[in-house]
Write a protein that holds these residues in place. Structure first.
Motif, short mmCIF file in Angstrom:
data_model
loop_
_atom_site.label_atom_id
_atom_site.label_comp_id
_atom_site.label_asym_id
_atom_site.label_seq_id
_atom_site.Cartn_x
_atom_site.Cartn_y
_atom_site.Cartn_z
N UNK A 167 0.81 -1.22 0.00
CA UNK A 167 0.00 0.00 0.00
C UNK A 167 0.85 1.27 0.00
N UNK A 168 2.15 1.13 0.26
CA UNK A 168 3.03 2.31 0.26
C UNK A 168 3.40 2.74 -1.15
N UNK A 169 3.09 1.91 -2.15
CA UNK A 169 3.46 2.22 -3.52
C UNK A 169 2.26 2.73 -4.31
N UNK A 170 2.37 3.91 -4.90
CA UNK A 170 1.23 4.49 -5.61
C UNK A 170 0.79 3.71 -6.84
N UNK A 171 1.69 2.89 -7.39
CA UNK A 171 1.32 2.14 -8.60
C UNK A 171 0.83 0.73 -8.28
N UNK A 172 0.61 0.42 -6.98
CA UNK A 172 0.08 -0.88 -6.58
C UNK A 172 -1.29 -0.69 -5.93
N UNK A 173 -2.17 -1.67 -6.17
CA UNK A 173 -3.45 -1.69 -5.49
C UNK A 173 -3.82 -3.13 -5.17
N UNK A 174 -3.90 -3.46 -3.89
CA UNK A 174 -4.31 -4.80 -3.48
C UNK A 174 -5.83 -4.91 -3.62
N UNK A 175 -6.26 -5.81 -4.48
CA UNK A 175 -7.70 -5.92 -4.77
C UNK A 175 -8.34 -7.08 -4.02
N UNK A 176 -7.52 -7.98 -3.44
CA UNK A 176 -8.09 -9.11 -2.71
C UNK A 176 -7.02 -9.77 -1.86
N UNK A 177 -7.50 -10.44 -0.79
CA UNK A 177 -6.63 -11.23 0.07
C UNK A 177 -7.25 -12.62 0.23
N UNK A 178 -6.41 -13.65 0.17
CA UNK A 178 -6.91 -15.02 0.31
C UNK A 178 -6.13 -15.74 1.40
N UNK A 179 -6.83 -16.59 2.16
CA UNK A 179 -6.18 -17.31 3.26
C UNK A 179 -5.84 -18.75 2.90
N UNK A 180 -6.20 -19.19 1.71
CA UNK A 180 -5.81 -20.53 1.26
C UNK A 180 -5.89 -20.59 -0.26
N UNK A 181 -5.44 -21.71 -0.82
CA UNK A 181 -5.40 -21.83 -2.27
C UNK A 181 -6.76 -21.81 -2.92
N UNK A 182 -7.72 -22.43 -2.28
CA UNK A 182 -9.07 -22.46 -2.85
C UNK A 182 -9.66 -21.06 -2.94
N UNK A 183 -9.50 -20.28 -1.87
CA UNK A 183 -10.01 -18.91 -1.87
C UNK A 183 -9.25 -18.06 -2.88
N UNK A 217 -4.96 -24.00 -11.36
CA UNK A 217 -6.38 -23.70 -11.56
C UNK A 217 -6.58 -22.30 -12.13
N UNK A 218 -5.89 -21.33 -11.57
CA UNK A 218 -6.05 -19.94 -11.99
C UNK A 218 -5.59 -19.75 -13.43
N UNK A 219 -4.42 -20.27 -13.75
CA UNK A 219 -3.86 -20.05 -15.08
C UNK A 219 -4.59 -20.84 -16.17
N UNK A 220 -5.29 -21.88 -15.76
CA UNK A 220 -6.08 -22.63 -16.74
C UNK A 220 -7.18 -21.76 -17.32
N UNK A 221 -7.78 -20.94 -16.47
CA UNK A 221 -8.89 -20.09 -16.94
C UNK A 221 -8.47 -18.65 -17.20
N UNK A 222 -7.35 -18.22 -16.62
CA UNK A 222 -6.90 -16.84 -16.80
C UNK A 222 -5.38 -16.81 -16.98
N UNK A 223 -4.90 -17.26 -18.14
CA UNK A 223 -3.45 -17.38 -18.35
C UNK A 223 -2.68 -16.06 -18.35
N UNK A 224 -3.38 -14.94 -18.45
CA UNK A 224 -2.69 -13.65 -18.47
C UNK A 224 -2.25 -13.19 -17.08
N UNK A 225 -2.81 -13.78 -16.04
CA UNK A 225 -2.42 -13.40 -14.68
C UNK A 225 -0.99 -13.86 -14.41
N UNK A 226 -0.21 -13.00 -13.78
CA UNK A 226 1.17 -13.32 -13.43
C UNK A 226 1.24 -13.75 -11.97
N UNK A 227 1.80 -14.92 -11.73
CA UNK A 227 1.86 -15.45 -10.37
C UNK A 227 3.29 -15.58 -9.89
#
Length: 242
Positions: A26-42, A72-82
């Motif tokens: 949150x200290x970086x103006x070019x970053x925005x955290x849009x979600x937090x997950x507590x496990x792989x399924x979430x 699972x994520x990249x199967x449906x959304x391959x453009x996301x960088x992990x």
């Protein structure tokens, strides 16, 4: 015109670590955290809902590991960088993470500047496997997988097809290369994945060190990558090496 910030999802089952990442980002103006997950399924569920640009993914989590969530994520959304978040003893997980499609990894005790640089780098289409430690970690991951393959082969592979080493077939997805790899280049690439230097590869394959250098140069050209570590990552993700 204002540039949209990089949307980030943070996935970690340890609340303090997860919240710490969120605070730092949150200290970086070019970053925005849009979600937090507590496990792989979430993480997979929230990734489908929020479509972040980059995910910081802990490897060891309940209800689906970071590796399973990555697949699972990249199967449906391959453009996301992990980017995988890992520790020193996660060689096997790093190997599987690369094969799952992750574009890099960070140690959890990395500096904030390394974290920021990694996020910006993967968002711009780069990989974050380019440090000396990365090369060592990847070679250890390959060695771990190689031994696991041998142990499994003793039980499930017929004696007639067992070999002293894991011999790889010629690359079956050569259409993704600028030019197909030769059998010898595949041999050299496998030795690179074991973390061997040119002189060691030369000794193993009974060729000159100069010939090894030529093969390495051609491999990098054909894969359109800048260094040996990127070449090994490419090979791992495409099934060229074990």
């Amino acid at each position: 015109m204002t540039t949209r910030p990089i949307h980030i999802l943070v996935a970690d089952d340890q609340a303090l670590i997860r919240q710490g990442f969120v605070y730092i980002l949150s200290t970086q103006p070019d970053f925005q955290v849009v979600a937090q997950a507590c496990d792989g399924q979430e993480a997979a569920t929230l990734a489908a809902k929020t479509r972040p640009d980059v995910i910081l993914m802990d490897i060891r989590m309940p209800n689906a590991t970071g590796i399973e969530a990555t697949r699972s994520i990249l199967h449906s959304a391959p453009a996301i960088k992990i980017i995988l978040l890992t520790t020193f003893d996660d060689e096997a997980y790093v190997f599987e993470g690369i094969r799952a499609g992750a574009v890099g990894y960070l140690l959890k005790d990395a500096s904030t500047s390394d974290l920021f640089d990694a996020i910006r780098a993967v968002h711009n289409g780069q990989a974050v496997y380019r440090t000396c430690f990365a090369a060592k970690m990847i070679s250890q991951a390959v060695a771990h997988s190689r031994q696991s393959f041998r142990d499994t082969a003793q039980d499930v592979v017929p004696e007639s097809v067992r070999k002293d080493d894991v011999n790889l077939p010629v690359y079956s997805q050569q259409e993704t290369l600028t030019e197909p790899l030769t059998e010898r280049e595949v041999d050299v690439l496998q030795q690179m994945a074991y973390g061997k230097r040119n002189v060691e590869i030369a000794t193993t394959l009974y060729i000159s060190e100069g010939t090894v250098k030529t093969h390495v140069h051609r491999i990098l050209q054909k894969m359109n990558v800048e260094d040996r570590t990127q070449a090994v990552v490419y090979a791992l993700r495409c099934g060229l090496v074990r």
